[in-house]
Design a protein around this motif. Structure first.
Motif, mmCIF file in Angstrom:
data_model
loop_
_atom_site.group_PDB
_atom_site.id
_atom_site.type_symbol
_atom_site.label_atom_id
_atom_site.label_comp_id
_atom_site.label_asym_id
_atom_site.label_seq_id
_atom_site.Cartn_x
_atom_site.Cartn_y
_atom_site.Cartn_z
ATOM 1 N N LEU B 142 0.812 -1.223 0.000
ATOM 2 C CA LEU B 142 0.000 0.000 0.000
ATOM 3 C C LEU B 142 0.850 1.281 0.000
ATOM 4 N N GLU B 143 2.152 1.093 0.034
ATOM 5 C CA GLU B 143 3.094 2.231 0.091
ATOM 6 C C GLU B 143 2.704 3.205 1.196
ATOM 7 N N LEU B 144 2.650 2.685 2.406
ATOM 8 C CA LEU B 144 2.204 3.520 3.527
ATOM 9 C C LEU B 144 3.283 4.511 3.968
ATOM 10 N N GLY B 145 4.523 4.036 4.067
ATOM 11 C CA GLY B 145 5.657 4.899 4.417
ATOM 12 C C GLY B 145 5.426 5.726 5.660
ATOM 13 N N GLU B 146 5.605 7.043 5.503
ATOM 14 C CA GLU B 146 5.522 7.965 6.641
ATOM 15 C C GLU B 146 4.074 8.287 7.036
ATOM 16 N N LEU B 147 3.123 7.872 6.174
ATOM 17 C CA LEU B 147 1.704 8.187 6.438
ATOM 18 C C LEU B 147 1.258 7.751 7.816
ATOM 19 N N VAL B 148 1.766 6.580 8.228
ATOM 20 C CA VAL B 148 1.274 5.989 9.473
ATOM 21 C C VAL B 148 1.686 6.790 10.709
ATOM 22 N N LYS B 149 2.601 7.741 10.513
ATOM 23 C CA LYS B 149 3.072 8.525 11.660
ATOM 24 C C LYS B 149 2.396 9.888 11.758
ATOM 25 N N LYS B 150 1.634 10.259 10.707
ATOM 26 C CA LYS B 150 0.948 11.565 10.728
ATOM 27 C C LYS B 150 -0.423 11.403 11.381
ATOM 28 N N PRO B 151 -0.907 12.432 12.116
ATOM 29 C CA PRO B 151 -2.269 12.301 12.661
ATOM 30 C C PRO B 151 -3.277 12.074 11.528
ATOM 31 N N THR B 152 -4.233 11.187 11.777
ATOM 32 C CA THR B 152 -5.195 10.816 10.736
ATOM 33 C C THR B 152 -5.876 12.031 10.120
ATOM 34 N N ARG B 153 -6.213 13.031 10.962
ATOM 35 C CA ARG B 153 -6.963 14.172 10.432
ATOM 36 C C ARG B 153 -6.171 14.958 9.393
ATOM 37 N N GLN B 154 -4.841 14.753 9.338
ATOM 38 C CA GLN B 154 -4.042 15.483 8.344
ATOM 39 C C GLN B 154 -3.872 14.708 7.037
ATOM 40 N N LEU B 155 -4.460 13.497 6.946
ATOM 41 C CA LEU B 155 -4.289 12.692 5.735
ATOM 42 C C LEU B 155 -5.374 13.010 4.706
ATOM 43 N N SER B 156 -5.047 12.810 3.421
ATOM 44 C CA SER B 156 -6.055 12.989 2.368
ATOM 45 C C SER B 156 -6.981 11.777 2.388
ATOM 46 N N LEU B 157 -8.092 11.872 1.654
ATOM 47 C CA LEU B 157 -9.058 10.768 1.650
ATOM 48 C C LEU B 157 -8.407 9.458 1.193
ATOM 49 N N GLY B 158 -7.624 9.544 0.117
ATOM 50 C CA GLY B 158 -6.964 8.358 -0.424
ATOM 51 C C GLY B 158 -5.982 7.754 0.570
ATOM 52 N N GLU B 159 -5.199 8.626 1.200
ATOM 53 C CA GLU B 159 -4.208 8.151 2.179
ATOM 54 C C GLU B 159 -4.904 7.498 3.363
ATOM 55 N N ARG B 160 -6.014 8.120 3.755
ATOM 56 C CA ARG B 160 -6.776 7.599 4.891
ATOM 57 C C ARG B 160 -7.331 6.218 4.568
ATOM 58 N N MET B 161 -7.824 6.067 3.318
ATOM 59 C CA MET B 161 -8.433 4.793 2.919
ATOM 60 C C MET B 161 -7.383 3.681 2.920
ATOM 61 N N LYS B 162 -6.164 4.026 2.469
ATOM 62 C CA LYS B 162 -5.073 3.037 2.505
ATOM 63 C C LYS B 162 -4.854 2.574 3.944
ATOM 64 N N CYS B 163 -4.811 3.550 4.862
ATOM 65 C CA CYS B 163 -4.562 3.207 6.258
ATOM 66 C C CYS B 163 -5.748 2.453 6.867
ATOM 67 N N GLU B 164 -6.972 2.813 6.431
ATOM 68 C CA GLU B 164 -8.168 2.082 6.885
ATOM 69 C C GLU B 164 -8.019 0.604 6.533
#
Lengths: 262, 349
Positions: B142-164
């Motif tokens: 899913l190429e999550l990388g650094e996304l998992v360390k940012k607060p969820t509210r700062q993620l874009s919809l697509g990034e959030r869906m990957k993490c979901e």
């Protein structure tokens, strides 16, 4: 049991992290909670200014009740209300789905979902009040009395928690129950007075329906070394029945859950 | 893996007419209506299968998924998932499944997604080594990388869906219910989601039941589709067979070098679309071999492709046919009842 203790720790950890995220709130709320101790004692000072005892309670003894009121208030505002509001929100938005999908007890998960750490400073207020009260009395509580008081406090918390679960369960039927928390708060406010000051209908309501007397007056009496064994036994039976009723009501309410959006 | 037998779900809803007077009346006297969201639905899904669960809005797809996930209790009928009765919400059952909803999120809003992953690890009792292995795989796919360390509210919809999706798969569920997982995502994100779901299914032989309004999702992921409309099952089989049954024709899409009169084109098949130099023609499947060379010879064709009719059209055709059949049978039922009551009256007379 160990698994649930671990889960509790991990849920608590998330709340601590959240509190750290908003550390401004943490400091401000903490200071405010301590400052609010003084105004909460004013009514008591006014009443006891006229006479030395009311319904068998002297000023420092009544302060012990106020101490327990602050202690339980810390629990209501720090652990109970935040989770209650979270459940209401979950039911309204349909996100309770995610709680129900988890392989753990749903009641446990919703009860431990959110804690507001800074409310813990209220416990500090309670300790200060007790210290002041016993200093005025000129003696300290006996270890056995402390033990009984802690047991009684456990029963009080169980009753309070059960009432909360029953309140939450109504969210499955009427959805918007935010206002119930205000009602809950204002009724709970009466718990700062020793239960013997209430007479007639109020006394019956505050003993059997919303047992405020049991919650703050009984632990105070225990700490003062004058709680009867019957009262302790009665409170234990009451706490058990309340917890049982809360469990049944919550399980039935879950069956009514209709989810949202689809 | 999944067995559904005569599943039915009814809701009792409060009904009132619009307007203040009706609202006031409804405070004192409420009228309720029973809505049948799912009506006598039966189907089976084998382990490792990817099945598209399709239907228009309000068809009962999500309700069925929620019954299969144990969130809603069926009014009647039965569902079994890997031998479990979902409504019992047994721990062993909940550890095997997951429901991902494109429109709802489980990530803790103010904390980084990594915290939700950790919470789920504890709840599902995933051993630390397995957790690290799963997270490494999810990170790569899913190429999550650094996304998992940012607060969820700062993620874009697509990034959030990957993490979901990552949060939903921490415990490697064997059965995955996906309810519109690509809703609101851009085209490239939709494509990577599809690729991921397919790889997850192949890697773990996971059973996947997917609902989506994007036919691209269905085409890319689901060899088999189950279609429901107004709570009733209207088709269960392969996508190809559905297309062949409803739209046996093929579409010729032509790009021309010069304009051609519609009359000339119509000699070869039904003109579906004609826009200056772009023409879409519908012809019988059997005629393709003859028509294509003939058209190439007759017209200044720059480009030609042969396609199946769009899946959206096939689906609307299916829904229209099902509705027509249902209305017909309801009408027949009504006529039957009227005749019976007339007969009864006749008897009484």
């Amino acid at each position: 049991m160990i698994r649930y203790l671990r889960l509790f720790r991990i849920q608590l950890r998330a709340s601590v992290l959240l509190a750290m995220q908003y550390r401004g709130d943490f400091v401000l709320d903490g200071v405010l909670e301590v400052l609010f101790v003084a105004p909460s004692i004013v009514p008591l000072v006014v009443v006891f200014d006229q006479r030395s005892s009311i319904f068998g309670w002297t000023f420092p003894e009544a302060l012990v009740v106020v101490g327990f009121f602050h202690f339980l208030n810390a629990l209501v505002e720090g652990a109970i209300n935040p989770s209650l509001l979270a459940v209401v929100e979950h039911v309204r938005k349909g996100t309770l789905d995610f709680v129900l999908l988890k392989p753990a007890d749903a009641q446990f998960l919703v009860s431990t979902a959110r804690f507001q750490m800074w409310k813990a400073t209220n416990v500090l207020s309670a300790l200060l009040i007790w210290a002041f009260a016993f200093h005025r009395m000129g003696h300290w509580p006996r270890p056995l009395d402390v033990l009984v008081a802690v047991t009684m406090l456990g029963l009080s918390v169980t009753i309070l928690y059960s009432l909360w679960i029953i309140t939450v369960s109504t969210a499955f039927y009427v959805v918007r129950i935010d206002n119930l928390t205000y009602l809950f708060d204002s009724i709970f406010d009466a718990a700062r007075w020793p239960s013997s000051v209430f007479r007639g209908v109020l006394r019956i309501v505050f003993t059997f329906v919303i047992p405020l007397g049991v919650m703050t007056t009984f632990p105070a009496e225990a700490l003062l070394g004058r709680l009867s064994l019957q009262a302790l036994g009665g409170a234990a039976v009451g706490a058990f029945l309340a917890a049982l009723l809360a469990r049944v009501v919550f399980q039935r309410a879950l069956g009514r859950y209709t989810s949202a959006g689809g | 893996m999944i067995e559904v037998r005569s599943l039915r779900k009814e809701y009792r809803v409060h009904k009132r007419a619009p307007g203040l007077a009706a609202a006031l009346r409804s405070v004192f006297r409420r009228t309720y209506e029973t809505i049948v969201a799912v009506d006598d639905v039966s189907f089976e899904v084998a382990a490792g299968e990817r099945v598209g669960f399709l239907g228009p809005n309000g068809a009962g797809k999500t309700t069925t998924l929620k019954m299969l996930a144990g969130l809603l209790h069926p009014t009647s009928g039965e569902a079994h998932v890997d031998g479990h009765l979902p409504r019992k919400r047994e721990r062993a059952f909940l550890e095997k499944i997951m429901l991902v909803m494109g429109q709802k999120q489980q990530l803790l809003w103010d904390l980084p997604p990594a915290e939700t992953f950790e919470l789920n690890r504890a709840i599902y009792d995933v051993p630390r080594a397995q957790y690290q292995e799963t997270m490494a795989e999810l990170d790569e796919l899913l190429e999550l990388g650094e996304l998992v360390k940012k607060p969820t509210r700062q993620l874009s919809l697509g990034e959030r869906m990957k993490c979901e999706l990552a949060a939903a798969l921490v415990h490697r569920p064997k059965v995955l219910f996906l309810d519109e997982p690509t809703i609101g995502l851009d085209v490239s994100m939709q494509a990577s989601m599809r690729a991921f779901v397919k790889r997850y299914n192949e890697r773990w032989n996971a059973t996947i039941l997917l609902t989506s309004h994007y036919m691209e999702d269905v085409l890319a992921l689901c060899p088999r589709v189950v279609v429901i409309d107004k709570g009733q099952l209207s088709y269960d089989g392969t996508l190809e067979a559905l297309v062949r049954r409803l739209r046996p024709e093929k579409r010729l899409i032509l790009r021309l070098g010069a304009e051609v009169a519609e009359g000339d084109l119509a000699r070869y098949g039904k003109v579906v679309e004609h826009e200056k130099l772009r023409v879409t023609l519908q012809i019988a499947h059997a005629d393709v071999r003859e028509v294509v060379p003939a058209m190439l010879a007759a017209f200044p064709v720059v480009d030609l492709t042969v396609e199946d009719p769009p899946l959206e059209e096939v689906m609307s055709e299916l829904f229209a046919r099902t509705r027509a059949a249902r209305e017909k049978s309801e009408k027949a039922e009504k006529v039957g009842k009227t005749e019976t009551s007339n007969d009864e009256k006749g008897d009484e007379a």
